[in-house]
Scaffold this motif. Structure first.
Motif, PDB file in Angstrom:
ATOM      1  N   ARG A  35      60.009  75.248 -22.325  1.00 33.99           N
ATOM      2  CA  ARG A  35      60.284  74.232 -21.331  1.00 33.99           C
ATOM      3  C   ARG A  35      59.012  73.570 -20.856  1.00 33.99           C
ATOM      4  O   ARG A  35      57.926  73.942 -21.227  1.00 33.99           O
ATOM      5  N   SER A  43      61.162  80.316 -21.158  1.00 32.80           N
ATOM      6  CA  SER A  43      60.312  79.437 -20.338  1.00 32.80           C
ATOM      7  C   SER A  43      59.242  78.708 -21.142  1.00 32.80           C
ATOM      8  O   SER A  43      58.847  77.624 -20.774  1.00 32.80           O
ATOM      9  N   GLN A  99      62.150  75.435 -11.152  1.00 30.88           N
ATOM     10  CA  GLN A  99      61.391  76.625 -11.519  1.00 30.88           C
ATOM     11  C   GLN A  99      59.928  76.266 -11.694  1.00 30.88           C
ATOM     12  O   GLN A  99      59.576  75.317 -12.366  1.00 30.88           O
ATOM     13  N   LEU A 100      59.054  77.080 -11.075  1.00 35.81           N
ATOM     14  CA  LEU A 100      57.621  76.876 -11.223  1.00 35.81           C
ATOM     15  C   LEU A 100      57.071  77.986 -12.109  1.00 35.81           C
ATOM     16  O   LEU A 100      57.720  79.016 -12.283  1.00 35.81           O
ATOM     17  N   PRO A 101      55.870  77.806 -12.656  1.00 37.98           N
ATOM     18  CA  PRO A 101      55.316  78.863 -13.497  1.00 37.98           C
ATOM     19  C   PRO A 101      55.267  80.185 -12.745  1.00 37.98           C
ATOM     20  O   PRO A 101      55.012  80.208 -11.543  1.00 37.98           O
ATOM     21  N   ILE A 145      57.856  73.639 -17.936  1.00 38.57           N
ATOM     22  CA  ILE A 145      57.287  74.315 -16.767  1.00 38.57           C
ATOM     23  C   ILE A 145      55.796  74.538 -16.927  1.00 38.57           C
ATOM     24  O   ILE A 145      55.023  74.466 -15.988  1.00 38.57           O
ATOM     25  N   TRP A 146      55.409  74.812 -18.196  1.00 38.97           N
ATOM     26  CA  TRP A 146      54.045  75.255 -18.429  1.00 38.97           C
ATOM     27  C   TRP A 146      53.089  74.153 -18.804  1.00 38.97           C
ATOM     28  O   TRP A 146      51.935  74.406 -19.071  1.00 38.97           O
ATOM     29  N   GLN A 198      50.715  70.871 -14.001  1.00 40.36           N
ATOM     30  CA  GLN A 198      51.339  69.996 -13.007  1.00 40.36           C
ATOM     31  C   GLN A 198      50.335  69.077 -12.360  1.00 40.36           C
ATOM     32  O   GLN A 198      49.202  69.451 -12.192  1.00 40.36           O
ATOM     33  N   LYS A 203      57.873  82.334 -12.643  1.00 43.38           N
ATOM     34  CA  LYS A 203      59.215  82.640 -12.147  1.00 43.38           C
ATOM     35  C   LYS A 203      59.316  82.515 -10.627  1.00 43.38           C
ATOM     36  O   LYS A 203      59.876  83.355  -9.932  1.00 43.38           O
TER      37      LYS A 203
END
Ligand code: ATP
Ligand code: MG
Ligand code: ZN
Lengths: 512, 370
Positions: free
Chosen positions: A506, A503, B360-362, A508-509, A512, B364
């Motif tokens: 990616r 993760s 997918q969000l932080p 995702i982090w 947002q 999980k």
């Protein structure tokens, strides 16, 4: 008169024979020592003199010269007190024994003639056996540690008087032995267990994957979500230590002086959790009087770096090579020392500066930009050595309170053992033992993908925005997951799960 | 071959044959085509038909005009949704008297979950603003708001959810070629754009007073629950609430000023056991409960299996995607809900991500992407 007494010193984690030569001749009374001793060795003179006198023995008022051979190797510590004292007593014929060359002596003397424990007993005793010594006289408190080695007599002595009486045949010291099998069998249990951790199924699964392939991992989660608790339990699911591994671990701890007294053998995998303020030397070893660092103390066990972003960048930099090679190499003026350092690294980090980002019950005060930046600090040297990224969320109270039986470490360990065995078979004679150690060339050979898997991986790189460095790590982890299923080929679901553990690569982090 | 839609349109155009009778006919003949071709003596044997009904069923003029209706329907950009269509709202299909044909302008989606927000045409500013607010809130939970596009509360319910880009459905009591009330022309366009206007009436059918109670059964029938914002003593929205109770839907009511005649209906509903709404949680609480019961689960898996979006998915993928329908979930909870092992859930979720279905969000957490 001349006497020759055998003792032992340390080179890295191995022992070596040191010959203590004592010459006593007429002339102005003096007491000289040659042969590259450090301060502790030089101060030995005063302790030896007082100890001999206070034990009602004669200290010769003559010209005394001591040589520690080989003269070109640096000698450290206080373990030569006893052999030096014995050298003097032998040269003055206060002890009479014909086969003195079959004996080794180790121990620090106190001024009243008592024998005090010393560090590094285990490697020295092993070396004594390898050099054909038949008996070794050493401090009482080191007896348990020494007794692990069989093939020579362990003779623990409380004072210099005991030693003299033994050698002169007045009062024999009893051979000391321990029941290794018994120690091994009884001490293997840990006082913490995986079943203490409630819920967190995904985290546990990830840790089992890590244990199965000896993969390094990082856990991201808010304060109090259980990162430390979980990391501490990782050793308990690693394969049980073999006797050889236990011996090696004990050697390192024996040298570092981190072995508890009356411990024969470290039979549990070590867990080391250095604070983030630790110096580079303490982390990897070395220094003026070289000592193994935390990474070596975690040999065959787990090195836990909590609050990873708080560590000095240079500290993470120095960890890099040892993590790659499994050994620490320290260069000295006239020798190169190596300490073994095959450890599983597990790091922990908060998800953001304030720590609350993943905690839904608390408010995160960071801006999206700060969140993105915080973990990006992790990237670089160390993250490149880490195969699994694990996100930990706080569990809900009802799970914490749940009566559900969680799986015991011993059950998980059994599966891990099986998976490791498959790897050991596969990599026989290649000087590696686990999937985590696969080189790029080996990855090509052992982590082959079929067309379907190749498509998925390609697709994943494109759609999930994985960075290039993820490639090899995904393959290694997929290999481990396939091994866990005792599957020869990597199947799509193995690969997909492996992708799940990247993760941090990616977007995702990135906030947002 | 004659377009099979023509028989459905004919069926829905028959005077005297309402939802219940047409359901019975479909049960007996299976397909409107067979009803169309049924012999008089065959029809006479059916106990639920009067001789007048039979006369209409064999009436050539009515049959001929079906073609004209069909042309008219297409000309007005109206779609025909029959009770046998996959897209036909599942909940509505299972009421006692579902319309056998729904006329649709706009776009009905199989994954939508509906909640009705209704109330008086004459409303206070409190009622209007609450209708607006509650609709906005519902959109945040991915809910599609259903109402009747009437003046007052209904209009504000639609406007509220449209203002935040949500989806909404208006169920009308007239043909879809008619704008009623007239001033809602712009609103109607916007609803069609971001949802749909639906009706069981053919184009050209005027908004007769009789149509509205029947229309209300569709509003409640399509929904998981009905929220009555403001209703006087004899408001039509109380009829909707009654339908909702008969159909087994949740009924919610917004408490009002006890002196206000616009709230006597809602306050009485609360007294009689409707759930009082003082915040969005009150609604979610009830809806989530019904989401977790078994029926609902079947509903989701059943409908997902037919959904185009999920066409290329295997069984496990559908089951996992389905349980994300209600809310985003942590991976551990997905495993608990589906009973699948963590490793299976892990790999399926990545696959669903690659297929563009979940995100997918932080931490999980996974959510559906559409
Ligand atoms: N899954 C769990 N099962 C049982 N106890 C738990 C669990 N998670 C957390 N706890 C409890 O919470 C305490 C705090 O956990 P721990 O210190 O490991 O958190 P942490 O993530 O390391 O926090 P920090 O970031 O502050 O270091 C644990 O000692 C334990 O009592
Ligand atoms: Mg901690
Ligand atoms: Zn924060």
């Amino acid at each position: 008169m001349l006497s020759k007494i055998k003792s032992l010193g340390l080179m890295g984690i191995d022992g070596c024979i040191v010959l203590v030569e004592t010459d006593i001749s007429k002339g102005l009374p003096s007491f000289d020592m040659v042969g590259l001793g450090d301060t502790a060795v030089k101060e030995s003179k005063e302790r030896v003199r007082a100890a001999i006198k206070n034990a009602d023995l004669d200290f010769p008022i003559k010209r005394i010269t001591i040589n520690l051979a080989p003269a070109d190797k640096k000698k450290e510590g206080s373990a030569f007190d006893l052999p030096i004292a014995l050298g003097i007593l032998a040269a003055t014929e206060q002890v009479n024994i014909k086969d003195i060359e079959n004996y080794g002596f180790l121990g620090e003397l106190s001024l009243d003639g008592e024998i005090k424990p010393v560090k590094g007993i285990l490697p020295m005793v092993i070396s004594a056996r390898e050099n054909g010594l038949k008996s070794i006289i050493l401090p009482l408190e080191n007896a348990d540690e020494a007794a692990v080695v069989n093939g020579l007599n362990i003779l623990p002595a409380g004072s210099i008087k005991d030693v003299v009486n033994h050698l002169n045949g007045l009062k024999k010291i009893n051979k000391y032995s321990v029941d290794i099998d018994n120690i091994f069998r009884n001490n293997i249990s840990y006082d913490v267990d995986f079943s203490d951790v409630k819920g967190q199924e995904t985290v546990k699964r990830a840790l089992e994957v890590a244990a199965s392939g000896a993969h390094n991992c990082v856990m991201i989660g808010s304060p109090g979500c259980g990162k430390t608790m979980i990391a501490r339990r990782l050793p308990t699911i690693l394969p049980s230590m073999t006797f050889e591994e236990a011996l090696e671990v004990t050697k390192i701890h024996s040298i570092a002086g981190t072995l508890a007294t009356n411990t024969s053998l470290i039979t549990q995998r070590p867990f080391r959790a250095p604070h983030h303020t630790i110096s580079n030397v303490s982390l990897v070893g070395g220094g003026r009087h070289p000592k193994p660092g935390e990474i070596s103390l975690a040999h065959y066990g787990v090195l836990f770096l909590d609050e990873l972003p708080e560590f000095n960048r240079s500290a993470l930099e120095v960890l890099r090579q040892p993590l790659e090679d499994g050994v620490v190499t320290i260069s000295r003026i006239n020798a190169t020392l190596t300490y073994p350092a095959r450890t599983t690294l597990i790091c922990a980090a908060n998800p953001c500066k304030c720590g609350n980002y993943l905690d839904h019950s608390k408010e995160c005060t960071c801006t999206p930009k700060q969140i993105g930046q915080y973990l990006s600090k992790l990237s670089g040297p160390l993250l490149d050595r880490i195969d699994l990224h694990i996100e930990v969320s706080s569990i809900q109270y009802k799970d914490l309170d749940s009566k559900k039986e969680e799986e015991k470490s011993s059950d998980v360990r059994e599966r891990v053992n099986r998976t490791r065995k498959i790897q050991q078979e596969r990599y026989k004679g290649m000087n590696i033992y686990s999937n985590a150690e696969l080189s790029p060339a080996m990855i090509k050979k052992y982590c082959k993908l079929d067309v379907q898997c190749k498509n998925i991986l390609e697709n994943a790189f494109e759609r999930l925005g994985l960075s290039a460095r993820a490639h090899g790590r995904i393959l290694k982890v997929a290999r481990t997951i396939a091994d866990m299923e005792e599957c020869q080929d990597i199947k799509t679901h193995h690969l997909l799960e492996a992708i799940q553990y990247r993760s941090l690569d990616r977007k995702i982090w990135s906030g947002q | 071959m004659v377009d099979n839609k023509q028989y459905w349109v004919w069926l829905s155009s028959l005077p005297g044959i309402g939802a219940v009778k047409s359901k019975a006919l479909l049960n007996h003949f299976e397909d409107p085509y067979n009803i169309w071709n049924a012999k008089e003596n065959e029809l006479n044997k059916l106990p639920f038909l009067t001789s007048k009904d039979v006369g209409n069923l064999i009436n050539i003029k009515i049959k001929e005009s079906a073609k004209i209706h069909l042309d008219n329907i297409f000309k007005n950009n109206i779609k025909i949704l029959t009770i046998n269509d996959e897209l036909y709202p599942y909940y509505l299909k299972n009421i006692y008297d579902p319309p056998s044909v729904l006329y649709v302008k706009g776009d009905i989606r199989i994954n939508d979950k509906y909640i009705a927000v209704v109330g008086s045409r004459k409303a206070t500013s409190y009622g209007l603003s609450m209708a607006h607010t509650i609709s906005c809130e519902l959109s945040r939970y991915g809910i599609t708001v259903v109402s009747g596009m009437a003046r007052g509360i209904d209009s504000y319910a639609h406007k509220g959810i449209l203002s935040v880009g949500g989806r909404t459905i208006a169920v009308l009591g007239c043909g879809l070629d008619i704008v009623y009330p007239n001033e809602n022309k712009k609103l109607m366009d916007s609803i069609i754009e971001n949802g749909a206007c639906v009706s069981e009436y053919l184009p050209g059918i005027a908004p007769l007073a009789n149509n509205f109670p029947a229309r209300n059964r569709i509003i409640s029938g399509i929904s998981l629950g009905v929220i009555v914002i403001e209703a006087g003593e004899r408001s039509g929205s109380l009829i909707t609430a009654n339908f909702a109770l008969d159909q087994g839907r949740e009924v919610f009511a917004l408490p009002g000023n006890v002196c206000s005649i616009n709230s006597t209906g809602t306050n009485r509903l609360i007294k009689e056991g409707a759930k009082m709404v003082t915040g969005i949680e009150d609604i979610l609480e009830e809806i989530n409960i019904s989401f977790s019961n078994e029926n609902m689960e079947n509903f989701f898996t059943g409908s997902f299996a037919n959904d185009k979006l999920f066409k290329d998915l295997d069984k496990e993928e559908i089951k996992i995607a389905s349980c994300l329908k209600t809310e985003p979930l942590h991976i551990d909870n997905i495993s608990k809900k589906t009973g699948f092992s963590i490793q299976l859930v892990s790999s399926v979720l990545i696959m669903l991500e690659l297929k563009g279905i979940v995100e997918q969000l932080p931490g999980k957490i996974y959510k559906l992407k559409y």
